[in-house]
Design a protein around this motif. Structure first.
Motif, PDB file in Angstrom:
ATOM      1  N   SER A  29     -13.897   7.559  10.669  1.00  0.00           N
ATOM      2  CA  SER A  29     -12.827   6.623  11.031  1.00  0.00           C
ATOM      3  C   SER A  29     -12.189   6.041   9.776  1.00  0.00           C
ATOM      4  O   SER A  29     -10.989   5.776   9.747  1.00  0.00           O
ATOM      5  CB  SER A  29     -13.372   5.509  11.933  1.00  0.00           C
ATOM      6  OG  SER A  29     -14.197   4.637  11.189  1.00  0.00           O
ATOM      7  N   ALA A  30     -13.007   5.879   8.725  1.00  0.00           N
ATOM      8  CA  ALA A  30     -12.486   5.301   7.481  1.00  0.00           C
ATOM      9  C   ALA A  30     -11.402   6.180   6.873  1.00  0.00           C
ATOM     10  O   ALA A  30     -10.425   5.679   6.310  1.00  0.00           O
ATOM     11  CB  ALA A  30     -13.620   5.089   6.489  1.00  0.00           C
ATOM     12  N   VAL A  31     -11.551   7.503   6.994  1.00  0.00           N
ATOM     13  CA  VAL A  31     -10.555   8.418   6.434  1.00  0.00           C
ATOM     14  C   VAL A  31      -9.223   8.239   7.152  1.00  0.00           C
ATOM     15  O   VAL A  31      -8.158   8.153   6.522  1.00  0.00           O
ATOM     16  CB  VAL A  31     -11.047   9.881   6.552  1.00  0.00           C
ATOM     17  CG1 VAL A  31      -9.961  10.845   6.116  1.00  0.00           C
ATOM     18  CG2 VAL A  31     -12.317  10.077   5.738  1.00  0.00           C
ATOM     19  N   PHE A  32      -9.284   8.130   8.479  1.00  0.00           N
ATOM     20  CA  PHE A  32      -8.043   8.017   9.251  1.00  0.00           C
ATOM     21  C   PHE A  32      -7.399   6.643   9.080  1.00  0.00           C
ATOM     22  O   PHE A  32      -6.171   6.524   9.012  1.00  0.00           O
ATOM     23  CB  PHE A  32      -8.301   8.334  10.728  1.00  0.00           C
ATOM     24  CG  PHE A  32      -8.398   9.811  10.962  1.00  0.00           C
ATOM     25  CD1 PHE A  32      -7.265  10.556  11.243  1.00  0.00           C
ATOM     26  CD2 PHE A  32      -9.611  10.464  10.840  1.00  0.00           C
ATOM     27  CE1 PHE A  32      -7.343  11.928  11.416  1.00  0.00           C
ATOM     28  CE2 PHE A  32      -9.698  11.835  11.021  1.00  0.00           C
ATOM     29  CZ  PHE A  32      -8.561  12.562  11.309  1.00  0.00           C
ATOM     30  N   ILE A  33      -8.233   5.604   8.994  1.00  0.00           N
ATOM     31  CA  ILE A  33      -7.669   4.268   8.789  1.00  0.00           C
ATOM     32  C   ILE A  33      -7.016   4.190   7.403  1.00  0.00           C
ATOM     33  O   ILE A  33      -5.909   3.679   7.256  1.00  0.00           O
ATOM     34  CB  ILE A  33      -8.757   3.184   8.967  1.00  0.00           C
ATOM     35  CG1 ILE A  33      -9.172   3.125  10.444  1.00  0.00           C
ATOM     36  CG2 ILE A  33      -8.264   1.823   8.493  1.00  0.00           C
ATOM     37  CD1 ILE A  33     -10.338   2.203  10.734  1.00  0.00           C
ATOM     38  N   ALA A  35      -5.773   6.690   5.685  1.00  0.00           N
ATOM     39  CA  ALA A  35      -4.546   7.492   5.701  1.00  0.00           C
ATOM     40  C   ALA A  35      -3.424   6.720   6.391  1.00  0.00           C
ATOM     41  O   ALA A  35      -2.278   6.688   5.912  1.00  0.00           O
ATOM     42  CB  ALA A  35      -4.798   8.816   6.419  1.00  0.00           C
ATOM     43  N   TYR A  36      -3.773   6.068   7.503  1.00  0.00           N
ATOM     44  CA  TYR A  36      -2.761   5.264   8.201  1.00  0.00           C
ATOM     45  C   TYR A  36      -2.219   4.178   7.288  1.00  0.00           C
ATOM     46  O   TYR A  36      -1.010   3.946   7.222  1.00  0.00           O
ATOM     47  CB  TYR A  36      -3.357   4.636   9.474  1.00  0.00           C
ATOM     48  CG  TYR A  36      -2.486   3.524   9.990  1.00  0.00           C
ATOM     49  CD1 TYR A  36      -1.291   3.814  10.661  1.00  0.00           C
ATOM     50  CD2 TYR A  36      -2.795   2.188   9.746  1.00  0.00           C
ATOM     51  CE1 TYR A  36      -0.457   2.798  11.091  1.00  0.00           C
ATOM     52  CE2 TYR A  36      -1.974   1.174  10.162  1.00  0.00           C
ATOM     53  CZ  TYR A  36      -0.803   1.478  10.840  1.00  0.00           C
ATOM     54  OH  TYR A  36       0.024   0.479  11.249  1.00  0.00           O
ATOM     55  N   PHE A  40       1.517   3.314   6.189  1.00  0.00           N
ATOM     56  CA  PHE A  40       2.035   1.978   6.481  1.00  0.00           C
ATOM     57  C   PHE A  40       2.581   1.320   5.208  1.00  0.00           C
ATOM     58  O   PHE A  40       3.648   0.694   5.222  1.00  0.00           O
ATOM     59  CB  PHE A  40       0.912   1.133   7.097  1.00  0.00           C
ATOM     60  CG  PHE A  40       1.336  -0.245   7.499  1.00  0.00           C
ATOM     61  CD1 PHE A  40       2.307  -0.416   8.490  1.00  0.00           C
ATOM     62  CD2 PHE A  40       0.780  -1.365   6.909  1.00  0.00           C
ATOM     63  CE1 PHE A  40       2.711  -1.694   8.871  1.00  0.00           C
ATOM     64  CE2 PHE A  40       1.179  -2.644   7.289  1.00  0.00           C
ATOM     65  CZ  PHE A  40       2.144  -2.811   8.264  1.00  0.00           C
ATOM     66  N   LEU A  41       1.870   1.518   4.096  1.00  0.00           N
ATOM     67  CA  LEU A  41       2.331   0.970   2.820  1.00  0.00           C
ATOM     68  C   LEU A  41       3.663   1.590   2.407  1.00  0.00           C
ATOM     69  O   LEU A  41       4.552   0.888   1.918  1.00  0.00           O
ATOM     70  CB  LEU A  41       1.275   1.226   1.731  1.00  0.00           C
ATOM     71  CG  LEU A  41       0.201   0.163   1.546  1.00  0.00           C
ATOM     72  CD1 LEU A  41      -0.820   0.623   0.515  1.00  0.00           C
ATOM     73  CD2 LEU A  41       0.831  -1.154   1.110  1.00  0.00           C
ATOM     74  N   ILE A  42       3.779   2.897   2.625  1.00  0.00           N
ATOM     75  CA  ILE A  42       5.043   3.564   2.297  1.00  0.00           C
ATOM     76  C   ILE A  42       6.165   2.975   3.155  1.00  0.00           C
ATOM     77  O   ILE A  42       7.279   2.736   2.681  1.00  0.00           O
ATOM     78  CB  ILE A  42       4.927   5.088   2.486  1.00  0.00           C
ATOM     79  CG1 ILE A  42       3.888   5.652   1.515  1.00  0.00           C
ATOM     80  CG2 ILE A  42       6.282   5.772   2.264  1.00  0.00           C
ATOM     81  CD1 ILE A  42       3.564   7.113   1.725  1.00  0.00           C
ATOM     82  N   CYS A  43       5.843   2.696   4.417  1.00  0.00           N
ATOM     83  CA  CYS A  43       6.823   2.110   5.319  1.00  0.00           C
ATOM     84  C   CYS A  43       7.301   0.758   4.782  1.00  0.00           C
ATOM     85  O   CYS A  43       8.507   0.481   4.734  1.00  0.00           O
ATOM     86  CB  CYS A  43       6.223   1.963   6.718  1.00  0.00           C
ATOM     87  SG  CYS A  43       7.432   1.439   7.941  1.00  0.00           S
ATOM     88  N   LEU A  44       6.349  -0.067   4.337  1.00  0.00           N
ATOM     89  CA  LEU A  44       6.718  -1.367   3.766  1.00  0.00           C
ATOM     90  C   LEU A  44       7.591  -1.185   2.525  1.00  0.00           C
ATOM     91  O   LEU A  44       8.559  -1.916   2.306  1.00  0.00           O
ATOM     92  CB  LEU A  44       5.460  -2.164   3.396  1.00  0.00           C
ATOM     93  CG  LEU A  44       4.597  -2.672   4.542  1.00  0.00           C
ATOM     94  CD1 LEU A  44       3.354  -3.370   4.004  1.00  0.00           C
ATOM     95  CD2 LEU A  44       5.388  -3.610   5.442  1.00  0.00           C
ATOM     96  N   TYR A  45       7.236  -0.197   1.719  1.00  0.00           N
ATOM     97  CA  TYR A  45       7.997   0.114   0.511  1.00  0.00           C
ATOM     98  C   TYR A  45       9.443   0.479   0.873  1.00  0.00           C
ATOM     99  O   TYR A  45      10.397   0.026   0.241  1.00  0.00           O
ATOM    100  CB  TYR A  45       7.296   1.261  -0.209  1.00  0.00           C
ATOM    101  CG  TYR A  45       8.006   1.768  -1.433  1.00  0.00           C
ATOM    102  CD1 TYR A  45       8.075   0.997  -2.591  1.00  0.00           C
ATOM    103  CD2 TYR A  45       8.588   3.039  -1.439  1.00  0.00           C
ATOM    104  CE1 TYR A  45       8.714   1.474  -3.724  1.00  0.00           C
ATOM    105  CE2 TYR A  45       9.219   3.524  -2.566  1.00  0.00           C
ATOM    106  CZ  TYR A  45       9.287   2.747  -3.713  1.00  0.00           C
ATOM    107  OH  TYR A  45       9.927   3.214  -4.821  1.00  0.00           O
TER     108      TYR A  45
END
Lengths: 127, 131, 252
Positions: A29-33, A35-36, A40-45
């Protein structure tokens, strides 16, 4: 004299039993979180870059492949949530005199708080 | 050693203070944050908007989102929601990789994992301050 | 003559390793009478007494108290005195020595390392100053007893070591039972020896190695919950560490 025979679990231990495999899914789950969070950070950028960059990125985020990714990531986030909440009574033991507060009573409030937080965030974003 | 003697105490291979509790604390705090907010964040940003459920399509217009994120409270909230779970994930991925047989590169794994989380955390602060 | 033809049987595939005779372990299949009320240990005793006296294994009490008959039964760590044949019948049962331990011979493992770790955690009540017998016993309320009672049920059967992948890969890892037992004394209101267990429990090879797979608690025949003891200790250790980071905090 011969050294005693070594029979330690190998690195494929998690394939040997259903319960172990579930633990490895929990860890995955840590890998997918992560990656998400990168998406999400790129989206904020992109928000910081202005409407056009943001709009283009939304089209990418909402493409079929990315929707599939988010569905899988959501499933893993829920797995993380359930395994995390259910572990509460392992880490924290509360006592009423000689009686331990039952594990179910320790787990339950997590879900209630989760529901309130979830509803509140949806309200803030969609209002 | 004879089977009947009491074995000697452990030869302590590594002495001194461990900083593992520090990383575990971040892992733990990030795990709590992720458990409470990650499902709804993924649902909102990745699925609700995409399918245009309810008011979601409008909510993701640039003006609405930019306005929302410009609120300092929301910036702080987003920073917490991103940074702590990043360290949570870094810790978990690091340990799982050791668990599946990469124990030989323990130290590089730890460095790469936490460094990635730290770099992304700084990046998060940077993008949030820019909006 | 003797055994009626209707006698049902069950097959046991038993791990054999005689280091003076063979380099590699083998499996030997024995067919034993099937009885509803027999456990795997009964079947092993039947083999030892009537079929093959060369088979080596440990056992003592036959009632889940001594902790010496732990073996892998169909890949799961079990007390063989509590593993009923009826739960496997009519399939064959594979019996192996506990994993994550060196094998001395057949089903007998070497527990020297475990004993060293057990001793290192000082599983006894430590007082700063022993009070003379004349002053009476160290008293404790039922609520204080409840704090550690679950962790005191351990019988050192080592099943949890065979369930733990971290034990399998980290030679130095103190391991579930010993960490739980250390906490059993740390949580005991009569004990004052926490500082002496600090390095073993909260050091490099203690609780922080644990990745909370949790199978130690699942396989425990005494419901000790070592995983819980370790998680509790992590919370405690993390809070203590954080305090040392404060400007007025003390580094131990």
């Amino acid at each position: 004299m011969k050294p005693p025979l070594n029979r330690n679990m190998g690195s494929t231990w998690w394939l040997s039993r259903g319960a172990y495999f579930l633990i490895m899914l929990r860890e995955l789950s840590a890998v997918f979180i992560a990656a998400y969070l990168v998406f999400f950070l790129i989206c904020l950028y992109k928000v910081g870059q202005g409407p056009e960059a943001y709009g283009a990125y939304l089209r990418f985020l909402w493409s079929p492949g990315m929707i599939l990714f988010h569905l899988v990531a959501l499933a893993f986030a829920l797995l993380h949530m359930v395994t995390w909440f259910n572990a509460t009574p392992k880490a924290v033991r509360v006592w009423r005199g000689e009686e331990r507060v039952p594990p179910a009573l320790m787990i339950g409030p997590n879900y209630a708080v989760w529901a309130v937080i979830t509803a509140f965030i949806i309200w803030v974003v969609l209002k | 050693m004879s089977a009947h003697t009491v074995p000697n105490p452990l030869p302590h291979s590594k002495g001194g203070r461990t900083h593992e509790p520090f990383w575990w604390s971040l892992f733990s705090a990030g795990g709590v944050v992720a458990a409470f907010v990650m499902p709804v964040l993924i649902f909102l940003t990745g699925l609700a908007g995409a399918f245009g459920w309810g008011a979601a399509q409008e909510a993701f217009t640039y003006d609405h989102i930019a306005n929302l994120i410009s609120n300092p409270l929301i910036k702080i909230f987003l920073f917490v929601c991103v940074s702590l779970p990043l360290f949570h994930c870094a810790h978990r991925i690091r340990h799982s990789l050791v668990d599946v047989g990469l124990g030989g590169i323990k130290t590089p794994l730890a460095v790469v994992s936490y460094l990635s989380a730290a770099v992304l955390t700084v990046f998060c602060a940077f993008v949030l301050l820019r909006i | 003559m003797g055994t009626p033809t209707t006698q049902r049987t069950i097959k046991l595939e038993v791990f054999r390793y005689r280091p003076e005779e063979e380099d590699e372990p083998t499996f030997q299949t024995y067919e034993v009478p099937y009885r509803e009320d027999w456990v795997v240990l009964d079947a092993l005793n039947h083999i030892k007494d009537t079929v093959d006296g060369t088979l080596s294994y440990r056992w003592s009490c036959r009632m889940g108290v001594c902790g010496s008959c732990g073996m892998m039964v169909n890949g799961y760590p079990k007390l063989t005195c509590a593993a009923f044949l009826r739960d496997y019948y009519p399939n064959a049962i594979r019996v192996e020595p506990l994993v994550n331990f060196p094998v001395e011979r057949d089903l007998v493992i070497n527990m020297d390392d475990f004993m060293r770790k057990l001793k290192a955690v000082k599983p006894w009540i430590i007082r700063k100053k022993e009070q003379p017998l004349a002053e009476g016993e160290y008293r404790q309320t039922p609520a204080e007893l409840a704090q550690y009672k679950q962790f005191s049920m351990c019988i050192n059967c080592m099943l949890c070591y065979s369930a733990c992948p971290v034990v399998g890969r980290e030679e130095g890892f103190i391991g579930p039972a010993v960490l739980a037992l250390g906490q059993r004394y740390n949580l005991d209101s009569r004990d004052q020896g926490r500082a002496q267990r600090q390095e073993t429990i909260f050091g490099h090879e203690g609780i922080w190695e644990c990745t909370f797979v949790g199978e130690c608690s699942t396989v425990c025949p005494k419901d000790v919950d070592p995983a819980g003891a370790i998680q509790m200790a992590k919370v405690q250790g993390a809070m203590e560490y954080m305090k040392t980071l404060l400007p007025w905090g003390q580094r131990s």
